[in-house]
Write an enzyme that holds these catalytic residues in place. Structure first.
Site, PDB file in Angstrom:
ATOM      1  N   LYS A 120       0.842  -1.209   0.000  1.00  0.00           N
ATOM      2  CA  LYS A 120       0.000   0.000   0.000  1.00  0.00           C
ATOM      3  C   LYS A 120       0.874   1.256   0.000  1.00  0.00           C
ATOM      4  O   LYS A 120       0.652   2.169  -0.772  1.00  0.00           O
ATOM      5  CB  LYS A 120      -0.885  -0.049   1.238  1.00  0.00           C
ATOM      6  N   GLU A 159      11.005  -4.975   3.266  1.00  0.00           N
ATOM      7  CA  GLU A 159      10.986  -6.400   2.924  1.00  0.00           C
ATOM      8  C   GLU A 159      10.434  -6.611   1.510  1.00  0.00           C
ATOM      9  O   GLU A 159      10.992  -7.357   0.705  1.00  0.00           O
ATOM     10  CB  GLU A 159      10.095  -7.176   3.914  1.00  0.00           C
ATOM     11  N   GLY A 179      -4.342  -1.947   6.034  1.00  0.00           N
ATOM     12  CA  GLY A 179      -3.652  -3.154   5.568  1.00  0.00           C
ATOM     13  C   GLY A 179      -4.326  -4.441   6.032  1.00  0.00           C
ATOM     14  O   GLY A 179      -4.629  -5.334   5.239  1.00  0.00           O
ATOM     15  N   ARG A 180      -4.594  -4.542   7.345  1.00  0.00           N
ATOM     16  CA  ARG A 180      -5.151  -5.792   7.877  1.00  0.00           C
ATOM     17  C   ARG A 180      -6.622  -5.970   7.533  1.00  0.00           C
ATOM     18  O   ARG A 180      -7.202  -7.023   7.799  1.00  0.00           O
ATOM     19  CB  ARG A 180      -4.943  -5.837   9.386  1.00  0.00           C
ATOM     20  N   GLU A 205      -3.177  -5.992  16.115  1.00  0.00           N
ATOM     21  CA  GLU A 205      -2.727  -4.698  15.599  1.00  0.00           C
ATOM     22  C   GLU A 205      -3.843  -3.654  15.733  1.00  0.00           C
ATOM     23  O   GLU A 205      -3.575  -2.469  15.890  1.00  0.00           O
ATOM     24  CB  GLU A 205      -2.302  -4.845  14.130  1.00  0.00           C
ATOM     25  N   HIS A 241      -3.539 -32.276  20.506  1.00  0.00           N
ATOM     26  CA  HIS A 241      -2.406 -33.152  20.791  1.00  0.00           C
ATOM     27  C   HIS A 241      -1.157 -32.347  21.143  1.00  0.00           C
ATOM     28  O   HIS A 241      -0.056 -32.883  21.145  1.00  0.00           O
ATOM     29  CB  HIS A 241      -2.145 -34.070  19.592  1.00  0.00           C
ATOM     30  N   LYS A 279      10.753  -0.437  13.120  1.00  0.00           N
ATOM     31  CA  LYS A 279      11.123  -0.199  11.715  1.00  0.00           C
ATOM     32  C   LYS A 279      12.222   0.842  11.628  1.00  0.00           C
ATOM     33  O   LYS A 279      13.193   0.698  10.889  1.00  0.00           O
ATOM     34  CB  LYS A 279       9.905   0.319  10.926  1.00  0.00           C
TER      35      LYS A 279
HETATM   36  C1  G6Q Z   1      -1.570  -3.460   8.529  1.00  0.00           C
HETATM   37  C2  G6Q Z   1      -0.274  -2.865   8.800  1.00  0.00           C
HETATM   38  C3  G6Q Z   1       0.908  -3.612   8.225  1.00  0.00           C
HETATM   39  C4  G6Q Z   1       1.103  -3.417   6.725  1.00  0.00           C
HETATM   40  C5  G6Q Z   1       2.482  -3.931   6.321  1.00  0.00           C
HETATM   41  C6  G6Q Z   1       2.731  -3.797   4.842  1.00  0.00           C
HETATM   42  O1  G6Q Z   1      -2.621  -2.993   8.872  1.00  0.00           O
HETATM   43  O2  G6Q Z   1      -0.280  -1.552   8.417  1.00  0.00           O
HETATM   44  O3  G6Q Z   1       0.861  -4.986   8.504  1.00  0.00           O
HETATM   45  O4  G6Q Z   1       0.096  -4.081   6.011  1.00  0.00           O
HETATM   46  O5  G6Q Z   1       3.473  -3.254   7.057  1.00  0.00           O
HETATM   47  O6  G6Q Z   1       2.594  -2.481   4.445  1.00  0.00           O
HETATM   48  P1  G6Q Z   1       2.554  -2.087   2.931  1.00  0.00           P
HETATM   49  O7  G6Q Z   1       1.336  -2.716   2.318  1.00  0.00           O
HETATM   50  O8  G6Q Z   1       2.522  -0.598   2.902  1.00  0.00           O
HETATM   51  O9  G6Q Z   1       3.799  -2.643   2.303  1.00  0.00           O
END
Ligand code: G6Q
Length: 521
Positions: A199, A205, A256-257, A343, A374, A489
């Site tokens: 996003k 990463e 994001g989530r 989160e 188990h 970060k």
């Molecule tokens: C979700 C968080 C986080 C995010 C990641 C990836 O709600 O904001 O998990 O989705 O850090 O972010 P980008 O999509 O910006 O790479």
């Protein structure tokens, strides 16, 4: 503040003597029948929670006092609710529900309708793209992390029974080079699409893994431009269509989530299930979005689950929830819920900017049953800390193929284990042998549906999104930002500059603590 509410006090009083489910005859057939809610394709069974009708009444009073329904209506209409009063905060609408709203609405000026139209534009583009690629590609790799990985991965695995023949999806999220190498060893790059999902377009990463896979493509003589797709925010550093075969967009009003039903999950799920399959999933999610808007207070499934969670967390003081799906397809679903819940609600200030004096989001974890039985179920049954459990089950299996062994099918064995655990955890077992004594009163709830098809999967996803959001509304915290992940970060990038200086044999920037760790390499 939550802890100063009238209903908080009433619940606190009730919690001084919670019902004892281990007491002879308390957990009975009548209770199971009465403590069940059937709505929106699900049965929600909560007889194994430590509640009485009086507690339920007090919880609904809490929902009214905290205006949960007004807040849900405001959220789905696109009002700015991702904000904290009096301090700098994101100040955004929260419109993941618009991503699956495929219907025209009369109030076209509403923010939600505008967002739904934007989502439809991307969906039309996606449909056209999926038709264009026909059968040119057999594999798709999704590169992304956090919200750009967990939800899409969980849903892809959950829907694998409905995957198109000759199509496979893989995920690279970790910057550990072994993650990328492992996936790259499984695919024929010539027939592979790569969707890079970020996003922000700035995640270390994801950008690193993109370069890793681009370099591998170039090395085998392929042009990455013919294989790479982007999903990103408009105007992000990744918004450069000249580098990609196709670019799809998402917006700051989809967190994001909460983004699985946007293009973040859309590309890989359409590739795997066909565009129609993805739309089926959206329909399921939308049906649950409508349910929470239209159901009356006492018929609202996610709200009841949220209220029971608040009872366990704030009044029975249970710090953790294990989500145990009795479905192998949901093997990564709990990992998605872990992010969604922790989160969103792992916060320590309320929406007025004040530090809270009550507990917020619980620790969420879990594995599918029966496997969990188990391993860690020992601690749930007899450990010293109370744990609450949320079971998910289905009457029918996805593949339908089953076998009768000793007069019962696998599906029957699976379900009998689920129900047995629910009863055993609630009622416990008396014994003169202290090692064989089970205290019971491990509160649990069961969400039961007919079959984990695509529509049900969409509804299940949305059920949990709304449950988490409702809890945030009740606690009056902001469930839509994530400042807590920023600090690490920033420090990681400082440490990375130490690595760089070391590699280039330059004077490292001074960062004492980082140097101390690096001395161990
Ligand atoms: C979700 C968080 C986080 C995010 C990641 C990836 O709600 O904001 O998990 O989705 O850090 O972010 P980008 O999509 O910006 O790479």
């Amino acid at each position: 503040m939550f802890s100063h509410l009238k209903s908080f006090q009433a619940l606190k009083n009730l919690s001084s003597h919670p019902i004892d489910l281990s007491s002879e005859g308390v957990f009975n057939k009548k209770r199971v029948k009465e403590m069940a809610l059937s709505e929106a394709g699900f049965d929600f069974l909560y007889a194994a929670e430590r509640v009485t009708p009086e507690v339920i009444e007090a919880l609904y009073a809490l929902a009214l006092e905290t205006k949960t329904q007004e807040k849900m209506v405001a959220m789905q209409a696109g009002e700015v609710i991702n904000e904290i009063e009096g301090i700098e905060s994101e100040k955004r609408s929260v419109l993941h529900t618009a991503m699956r709203d495929q219907f025209d609405h009369p109030q076209e000026s509403q923010a939600s309708s505008k967002a739904a139209r934007m989502a439809r534009t991307e969906l039309d583009k996606l449909e056209a793209f999926m038709n264009e690629i026909e059968d040119k590609f057999t594999d798709l790799i999704q590169i992304g992390i956090g919200g750009s990985d967990l939800g899409p991965r969980a849903l892809y695995l959950a829907a694998k029974a409905f995957e198109l023949p000759q199509r496979r999806v893989h995920f690279i999220s970790n910057v550990d080079p072994d993650d990328a190498n492992h996936v790259l060893n499984q695919v024929n790059l010539e027939k592979t699409l790569v969707v890079v999902v970020s996003k922000s377009g700035t995640t270390l990463e994801t950008l690193t893994n993109e370069e890793f896979v681009r370099a591998r493509m170039a090395k085998v003589g392929l042009n990455p431009k013919h294989h790479f797709i982007a999903v990103t925010g408009e105007k992000s550093p990744m918004d450069d269509p000249s580098r990609y075969l196709a670019s799809f967009y998402m917006w700051d009003f989809v967190g994001g989530r909460y983004s699985v039903t946007s293009m973040v999950g859309g590309v890989c799920l359409s590739f795997a299930l066909g565009f129609r399959g993805f739309k089926e999933l959206l329909k399921g999610a939308h049906a649950m979005d409508r349910h929470v808007l239209s159901a009356d207070l006492r018929s609202n499934l996610p709200l009841l689950s949220a209220l029971l969670g608040v009872w366990n967390r704030n009044f029975l003081h249970i710090p953790t929830v294990a989500v145990i799906p009795y479905s192998q397809a949901l093997s990564r679903f709990t990992a998605h819920l872990q992010q969604l819940d922790m989160e969103s609600n792992g916060k320590r200030i309320d929406k007025m900017g004040s530090f809270v004096d009550f507990s917020t989001g619980p620790v969420v974890w879990g594995e599918p049953g029966t496997n969990g039985q188990h391993s860690f179920f020992q601690l749930i049954h007899q450990g010293t800390d109370p744990i609450s459990i949320e079971f998910i089950g289905f009457r029918k299996s996805q593949y339908v193929i089953d076998l009768e062994v000793e007069h019962t099918t696998c599906q029957e064995k699976l379900l009998s284990n689920l129900f047995a655990q629910s009863i055993a955890l609630a009622t416990g077992k008396k014994s003169d042998n202290p090692n064989r004594f089970f205290p019971g009163n491990r509160p649990n709830q069961i969400l039961l549906a007919d079959r984990l098809d695509l529509k049900t999967l969409g509804s299940l996803l949305s059920f949990y999104e709304h449950k988490v959001v409702y809890q945030g509304f009740i606690w009056n915290i902001n469930s839509f930002d994530q400042e807590g992940v920023q600090l690490g970060k920033v420090l990681a990038s400082q440490l990375l500059s130490l690595f760089r200086a070391k590699r280039e044999k330059k004077n490292p920037p001074s960062y004492d603590l980082g140097e101390a760790y690096l001395d161990f390499l």
